[in-house]
Design a protein around this motif. Sequence first.
Motif, PDB file in Angstrom:
ATOM      1  N   GLY A  46       1.057  -1.305  -0.003  1.00  0.00           N
ATOM      2  CA  GLY A  46      -0.166   0.004  -0.124  1.00  0.00           C
ATOM      3  C   GLY A  46       0.908   1.122   0.120  1.00  0.00           C
ATOM      4  O   GLY A  46       2.003   1.239   0.148  1.00  0.00           O
ATOM      5  N   ILE A  47       0.322   1.980  -0.176  1.00  0.00           N
ATOM      6  CA  ILE A  47       1.001   3.902  -0.320  1.00  0.00           C
ATOM      7  C   ILE A  47       1.409   4.191   1.855  1.00  0.00           C
ATOM      8  O   ILE A  47       0.086   3.723   2.279  1.00  0.00           O
ATOM      9  CB  ILE A  47      -0.036   4.576  -0.775  1.00  0.00           C
ATOM     10  CG1 ILE A  47      -0.344   4.211  -2.029  1.00  0.00           C
ATOM     11  CG2 ILE A  47       0.058   5.747  -0.861  1.00  0.00           C
ATOM     12  CD1 ILE A  47      -1.146   4.902  -3.085  1.00  0.00           C
ATOM     13  N   PHE A  99      -8.518   5.531   4.781  1.00  0.00           N
ATOM     14  CA  PHE A  99      -9.341   4.179   4.516  1.00  0.00           C
ATOM     15  C   PHE A  99     -10.935   4.688   4.646  1.00  0.00           C
ATOM     16  O   PHE A  99     -11.805   4.008   4.631  1.00  0.00           O
ATOM     17  CB  PHE A  99      -9.274   3.728   5.516  1.00  0.00           C
ATOM     18  CG  PHE A  99      -7.733   2.252   4.584  1.00  0.00           C
ATOM     19  CD1 PHE A  99      -7.542   1.486   3.836  1.00  0.00           C
ATOM     20  CD2 PHE A  99      -6.070   2.531   5.771  1.00  0.00           C
ATOM     21  CE1 PHE A  99      -6.690   1.058   4.069  1.00  0.00           C
ATOM     22  CE2 PHE A  99      -5.254   2.495   5.018  1.00  0.00           C
ATOM     23  CZ  PHE A  99      -5.713   1.572   4.541  1.00  0.00           C
ATOM     24  N   ALA A 100     -11.192   6.203   3.741  1.00  0.00           N
ATOM     25  CA  ALA A 100     -12.449   6.700   4.135  1.00  0.00           C
ATOM     26  C   ALA A 100     -13.391   5.123   3.438  1.00  0.00           C
ATOM     27  O   ALA A 100     -14.531   5.549   3.728  1.00  0.00           O
ATOM     28  CB  ALA A 100     -12.700   7.903   4.107  1.00  0.00           C
ATOM     29  N   ASP A 104     -14.399   2.287   4.619  1.00  0.00           N
ATOM     30  CA  ASP A 104     -14.987   2.562   6.026  1.00  0.00           C
ATOM     31  C   ASP A 104     -16.721   2.204   5.373  1.00  0.00           C
ATOM     32  O   ASP A 104     -17.345   1.756   5.715  1.00  0.00           O
ATOM     33  CB  ASP A 104     -14.502   3.726   6.213  1.00  0.00           C
ATOM     34  CG  ASP A 104     -13.157   3.437   7.672  1.00  0.00           C
ATOM     35  OD1 ASP A 104     -13.024   2.446   6.897  1.00  0.00           O
ATOM     36  OD2 ASP A 104     -12.878   3.943   7.826  1.00  0.00           O
ATOM     37  N   GLN A 105     -16.806   3.442   4.206  1.00  0.00           N
ATOM     38  CA  GLN A 105     -18.177   3.827   3.454  1.00  0.00           C
ATOM     39  C   GLN A 105     -18.776   2.435   2.876  1.00  0.00           C
ATOM     40  O   GLN A 105     -20.127   1.345   3.057  1.00  0.00           O
ATOM     41  CB  GLN A 105     -18.374   4.556   2.850  1.00  0.00           C
ATOM     42  CG  GLN A 105     -19.330   4.834   2.000  1.00  0.00           C
ATOM     43  CD  GLN A 105     -19.755   5.504   3.467  1.00  0.00           C
ATOM     44  OE1 GLN A 105     -19.676   5.971   4.463  1.00  0.00           O
ATOM     45  NE2 GLN A 105     -21.353   5.453   3.496  1.00  0.00           N
ATOM     46  N   LEU A 106     -17.681   1.024   2.452  1.00  0.00           N
ATOM     47  CA  LEU A 106     -17.895  -0.202   1.589  1.00  0.00           C
ATOM     48  C   LEU A 106     -19.122  -0.660   2.806  1.00  0.00           C
ATOM     49  O   LEU A 106     -19.163  -1.609   2.258  1.00  0.00           O
ATOM     50  CB  LEU A 106     -16.495  -0.275   0.987  1.00  0.00           C
ATOM     51  CG  LEU A 106     -16.442   0.134  -0.597  1.00  0.00           C
ATOM     52  CD1 LEU A 106     -14.901  -0.376  -0.712  1.00  0.00           C
ATOM     53  CD2 LEU A 106     -17.508   0.131  -1.183  1.00  0.00           C
ATOM     54  N   ALA A 107     -18.252  -0.674   4.006  1.00  0.00           N
ATOM     55  CA  ALA A 107     -18.730  -1.514   5.423  1.00  0.00           C
ATOM     56  C   ALA A 107     -19.785  -1.009   5.703  1.00  0.00           C
ATOM     57  O   ALA A 107     -20.602  -1.417   5.874  1.00  0.00           O
ATOM     58  CB  ALA A 107     -17.721  -1.255   6.193  1.00  0.00           C
ATOM     59  N   GLY A 117      -6.449   1.577   0.393  1.00  0.00           N
ATOM     60  CA  GLY A 117      -7.143   2.303   0.931  1.00  0.00           C
ATOM     61  C   GLY A 117      -7.865   3.608  -0.377  1.00  0.00           C
ATOM     62  O   GLY A 117      -7.694   3.245  -1.784  1.00  0.00           O
ATOM     63  N   ASP A 118      -7.908   4.647  -0.202  1.00  0.00           N
ATOM     64  CA  ASP A 118      -8.298   5.395  -0.922  1.00  0.00           C
ATOM     65  C   ASP A 118      -7.673   6.256  -1.747  1.00  0.00           C
ATOM     66  O   ASP A 118      -8.031   5.822  -3.570  1.00  0.00           O
ATOM     67  CB  ASP A 118      -8.718   7.261   0.300  1.00  0.00           C
ATOM     68  CG  ASP A 118     -10.053   6.555   0.692  1.00  0.00           C
ATOM     69  OD1 ASP A 118     -10.080   5.935   0.444  1.00  0.00           O
ATOM     70  OD2 ASP A 118      -9.679   7.531   2.341  1.00  0.00           O
ATOM     71  N   ARG A 119      -6.189   6.017  -2.136  1.00  0.00           N
ATOM     72  CA  ARG A 119      -5.162   6.476  -2.943  1.00  0.00           C
ATOM     73  C   ARG A 119      -4.801   5.652  -3.996  1.00  0.00           C
ATOM     74  O   ARG A 119      -4.972   4.510  -4.801  1.00  0.00           O
ATOM     75  CB  ARG A 119      -3.830   6.956  -2.792  1.00  0.00           C
ATOM     76  CG  ARG A 119      -4.223   9.174  -1.992  1.00  0.00           C
ATOM     77  CD  ARG A 119      -3.517   9.667  -2.330  1.00  0.00           C
ATOM     78  NE  ARG A 119      -2.315   8.965  -0.755  1.00  0.00           N
ATOM     79  CZ  ARG A 119      -0.923   9.347  -1.077  1.00  0.00           C
ATOM     80  NH1 ARG A 119      -0.251  10.114  -2.115  1.00  0.00           N
ATOM     81  NH2 ARG A 119      -0.612   8.713  -0.145  1.00  0.00           N
ATOM     82  N   ASP A 120      -4.625   3.966  -3.160  1.00  0.00           N
ATOM     83  CA  ASP A 120      -4.742   2.994  -3.714  1.00  0.00           C
ATOM     84  C   ASP A 120      -5.797   2.372  -4.551  1.00  0.00           C
ATOM     85  O   ASP A 120      -5.568   1.749  -5.410  1.00  0.00           O
ATOM     86  CB  ASP A 120      -4.112   2.152  -2.820  1.00  0.00           C
ATOM     87  CG  ASP A 120      -4.237   0.602  -3.766  1.00  0.00           C
ATOM     88  OD1 ASP A 120      -3.427   0.133  -4.629  1.00  0.00           O
ATOM     89  OD2 ASP A 120      -4.466  -0.515  -2.708  1.00  0.00           O
ATOM     90  N   LEU A 121      -6.705   2.966  -4.341  1.00  0.00           N
ATOM     91  CA  LEU A 121      -8.368   2.466  -4.838  1.00  0.00           C
ATOM     92  C   LEU A 121      -7.987   3.388  -6.519  1.00  0.00           C
ATOM     93  O   LEU A 121      -8.665   2.434  -7.075  1.00  0.00           O
ATOM     94  CB  LEU A 121      -9.760   3.630  -4.327  1.00  0.00           C
ATOM     95  CG  LEU A 121     -10.132   1.804  -3.964  1.00  0.00           C
ATOM     96  CD1 LEU A 121     -10.644   2.547  -2.456  1.00  0.00           C
ATOM     97  CD2 LEU A 121     -11.202   1.340  -4.188  1.00  0.00           C
ATOM     98  N   ALA A 122      -7.895   4.454  -6.863  1.00  0.00           N
ATOM     99  CA  ALA A 122      -7.439   5.331  -7.845  1.00  0.00           C
ATOM    100  C   ALA A 122      -7.161   4.062  -8.851  1.00  0.00           C
ATOM    101  O   ALA A 122      -6.900   4.400  -9.759  1.00  0.00           O
ATOM    102  CB  ALA A 122      -7.117   6.381  -7.384  1.00  0.00           C
ATOM    103  N   THR A 123      -5.385   3.507  -8.446  1.00  0.00           N
ATOM    104  CA  THR A 123      -5.046   2.287  -8.922  1.00  0.00           C
ATOM    105  C   THR A 123      -6.294   1.807  -9.869  1.00  0.00           C
ATOM    106  O   THR A 123      -6.125   1.261 -11.176  1.00  0.00           O
ATOM    107  CB  THR A 123      -3.424   2.450  -8.431  1.00  0.00           C
ATOM    108  OG1 THR A 123      -3.033   2.942  -7.577  1.00  0.00           O
ATOM    109  CG2 THR A 123      -3.181   0.984  -9.143  1.00  0.00           C
TER     110      THR A 123
END
Length: 323
Positions: free
Chosen positions: A66-67, A72-73, A76-79, A90-96
Amino acid sequence: MSVVVLAGGVGGAKLASGVQALAGTDLTVIVNTGDDLKRHGLLVCPDHDTVLYNLAGLDDRDQGWGIRGETFAVADQLAVYGEETWFRLGDRDLATHIVRTARLRAGDRPTEVALALQRSLGIAARILPMTDGIVMTEVLTDDGWLEFQEYFVHRHQAPEVHEVRFRGIDVVRPTPEVHDALAAAAVIVVAPSNPIVSIGPILAVPGLREAIAAARARRVPVVAVSGIVGGRALRGPADRMLTSLGHDSSALGVARLYAGLLDGFVLDAVDAELASPIAALGMTTLVVDTVMSDDAGRVRLARDVLDFAARLVGEDGPPGRRR
Ligand code: FO1
């Protein structure tokens, strides 16, 4: 000097970043894709991305994947929506993963998508998926066959592994980029990654071993670094996996798995007594400190490995083929 590194996740990424500091644009990393998985409709490529973030200097050193400084917003919302979040994105990882998935859907090849991500992060080296085809690493446990990340992350590598398989491996092929990198290599390095589930899938891609053998026939040295130090994996389940699959959990056990493929083998100073049984397998050995605890350690090991490989290429080529 064109350096090709075969790598899985953390150990491979660390050595690759040390090689990058020395070889810069002359580095190509061929990464395992057997750990790839779909989460929330997105394709995640953990080993590629661990190397990606390491070469870009973005890696989270404490976690290993990870970065750095990740939030992890979204997770958390997915949960909140009842999604399974045991695989934390993670949020920035998700962009990838969003960009990767969108470009694949638009018709780009996985290798093209990976190279574009690397360019965007300013990486001058190349990180190549071992294949553009789909390969799924699975492990047989007392609970049956498990997908790799189900075993590794969800079940915390607790179940004993009785067998490993790479689903889809028979029908995939190395990409033209992988062929070109191996054809142009001046040295090939097998990183200190898990020999069974990280390096194993790469070597199992049909044609990959032959491409490495062709490089050796051109006197290109092939060297591996043991990821097992003092009988233990520095990270992950490689030691327990070696034992449960009937191998020695030692640098010697790793060297045996690579017998016939290598000219040189690098093992840690704490395992110095294994140098002669490893040499008896037909490899030249180098005993050094292989633990990469900081940037200096990464560069030190990379330099040791590249100097060693250069020494292997004597008048008569790598010693394994001297007659
Ligand atoms: N490893 C974990 O132990 N827990 C996680 O939640 C996790 C999430 C994750 C997300 C993206 C990514 O690229 C890697 C991630 N990893 C996580 C690491 C990864 O599963 C393993 O390190 C490799 O697959 C082993 O090579």
